[in-house]
Design a protein around this motif. Structure first.
Motif, mmCIF file in Angstrom:
data_model
loop_
_atom_site.group_PDB
_atom_site.id
_atom_site.type_symbol
_atom_site.label_atom_id
_atom_site.label_comp_id
_atom_site.label_asym_id
_atom_site.label_seq_id
_atom_site.Cartn_x
_atom_site.Cartn_y
_atom_site.Cartn_z
ATOM 1 N N GLY A 1 0.786 -1.223 0.000
ATOM 2 C CA GLY A 1 0.000 0.000 0.000
ATOM 3 C C GLY A 1 0.820 1.275 0.000
ATOM 4 N N MET A 2 2.134 1.175 0.126
ATOM 5 C CA MET A 2 2.983 2.366 0.117
ATOM 6 C C MET A 2 3.335 2.773 -1.310
ATOM 7 N N ARG A 3 3.261 4.084 -1.570
ATOM 8 C CA ARG A 3 3.646 4.622 -2.871
ATOM 9 C C ARG A 3 5.105 5.049 -2.852
ATOM 10 N N ALA A 4 5.598 5.437 -4.016
ATOM 11 C CA ALA A 4 6.989 5.885 -4.109
ATOM 12 C C ALA A 4 7.245 7.051 -3.156
ATOM 13 N N VAL A 5 6.327 8.009 -3.109
ATOM 14 C CA VAL A 5 6.520 9.163 -2.227
ATOM 15 C C VAL A 5 6.482 8.760 -0.759
ATOM 16 N N ASP A 6 5.736 7.691 -0.460
ATOM 17 C CA ASP A 6 5.668 7.226 0.923
ATOM 18 C C ASP A 6 7.007 6.648 1.373
ATOM 19 N N HIS A 7 7.707 5.968 0.464
ATOM 20 C CA HIS A 7 9.015 5.420 0.801
ATOM 21 C C HIS A 7 9.979 6.542 1.209
#
Length: 336
Positions: A244-250
């Motif tokens: 559920g994590m997006r690139a920006v979340d990483h």
């Protein structure tokens, strides 16, 4: 190229690079980096508590050797000699006895540690045997345990303990820590970071392989104090711990655990970014250069292609050295 650039980076054709991570993600990074330089140091997480590594760790009180073995194998000499020893290190026994699923490399590394009484010396000796194109070091001199504070779907706070459990948790991870909380860093790893031209974080399991390096105090201080430029290579697909994590979340999670860490460049595959514009805006806001480039294999599998990833990392390096011009489109550094 300016004299100052040459002075800062030594030999621009052979930058000194430190790669941080563990497991298959670090192997992917090393397989690419070896195509652009031979001045490579892999700094490997030592929190594995499963499989052959976990058994040896429990039985003998040693660092888990598996991720170290994989990094050494990724750097082996591209010759019949190097490939043969790589395959031997990676070979696993299949028996009904106590050797079942143990890898030859894990046993060899632990045997050398016992024989020499020197963790780094043993790894260097295996590297010589492989003709390794670089050096492999542990991030800490003691085995570590990863703990994660998680939030369940019904809102309960729980603690997940152990790398193998953190890696497969279905719950949202809120905070990460190590046990012991103040582990001694490998001195040679700290020195490598301080002497590096570039430091590469990722790809790999974000919470169980990449972020733990930032929780070792001496290694964290080196990452904050080095003059090296830091590159983050984003994953191609989420795994269990980052579902559920997006690139920006990483990148946001990285900032949460190390808000003062300067990130100079991000490499991302376009098929792995949900909103390229949002990622570009985030990078622009933090002064981070963005390179959006296909770095996965052409067959569409979620595996980094060494040649493509090496070309992307080389472009990042060359851009800082002023050897490439401004590009446009999804190949642009710092925009889309």
């Amino acid at each position: 190229m300016s004299a100052s650039a040459v002075g800062r980076f030594g030999d621009p054709a052979r930058p000194a690079v430190v790669a941080l991570g563990g497991g298959h993600g670090l192997s992917a990074s090393l397989s690419a980096l070896r195509l652009m330089t031979d001045r490579i140091t892999a700094v490997v997480t030592v929190a594995d508590d499963g499989g052959s590594s976990g058994r040896l760790r429990d039985e003998m009180g040693v660092l888990p050797p598996g991720d170290l073995r994989m990094a050494l194998s990724a750097l082996c000499d591209d010759s019949e000699w190097g490939r043969t020893w790589r395959d031997l290190l990676q070979h696993r026994f299949s028996t009904d006895g106590p050797l079942d699923r143990h890898s030859v490399g894990n046993l060899l590394i632990v045997a050398l540690w016992e024989l020499l009484g020197d963790t780094v010396g043993g790894l260097d000796l295996v590297g010589r045997l492989l003709g390794a194109r670089g050096r492999v070091l542990p991030m800490s001199m003691v085995p570590l345990c990863i703990e994660a504070d998680v939030r369940t779907q019904d809102g309960r706070a729980e603690v997940v303990r152990g790398q193998t459990h953190v890696a497969v948790t279905p719950h949202r991870i809120e905070q990460l820590r190590l046990d012991p909380v103040d582990p001694p860093a490998c001195p040679e790893a700290v020195a490598a970071v301080m002497d590096a031209d570039w430091v590469v974080l990722g790809p790999g399991s974000w919470y169980s392989s990449v972020l733990p390096h930032l929780l070792v105090p001496e290694l964290r201080a080196a990452l904050l104090g080095t003059s090296a430029r830091i590159v983050v290579t984003l994953n191609l697909t989420p795994d269990d711990e980052t579902a559920g994590m997006r690139a920006v979340d990483h990148l946001a999670v990285l900032r949460t655990h190390a808000p003062e860490l300067p990130i100079h460049a991000v490499v991302a595959d376009p098929a792995s970014v949900e909103d390229v514009g949002e990622l570009a805006d985030l990078c622009a806001a933090t002064g981070t250069r963005l390179l959006v480039r296909q770095v996965r294999r052409g067959d569409g599998s979620a595996v980094h292609d060494p040649l493509r990833l090496a070309a992307a990392l080389r472009d990042v390096v060359d851009d800082y050295l002023g050897d490439v011009g401004t590009t446009t489109g999804t190949d642009a550094l710092g925009g889309t």
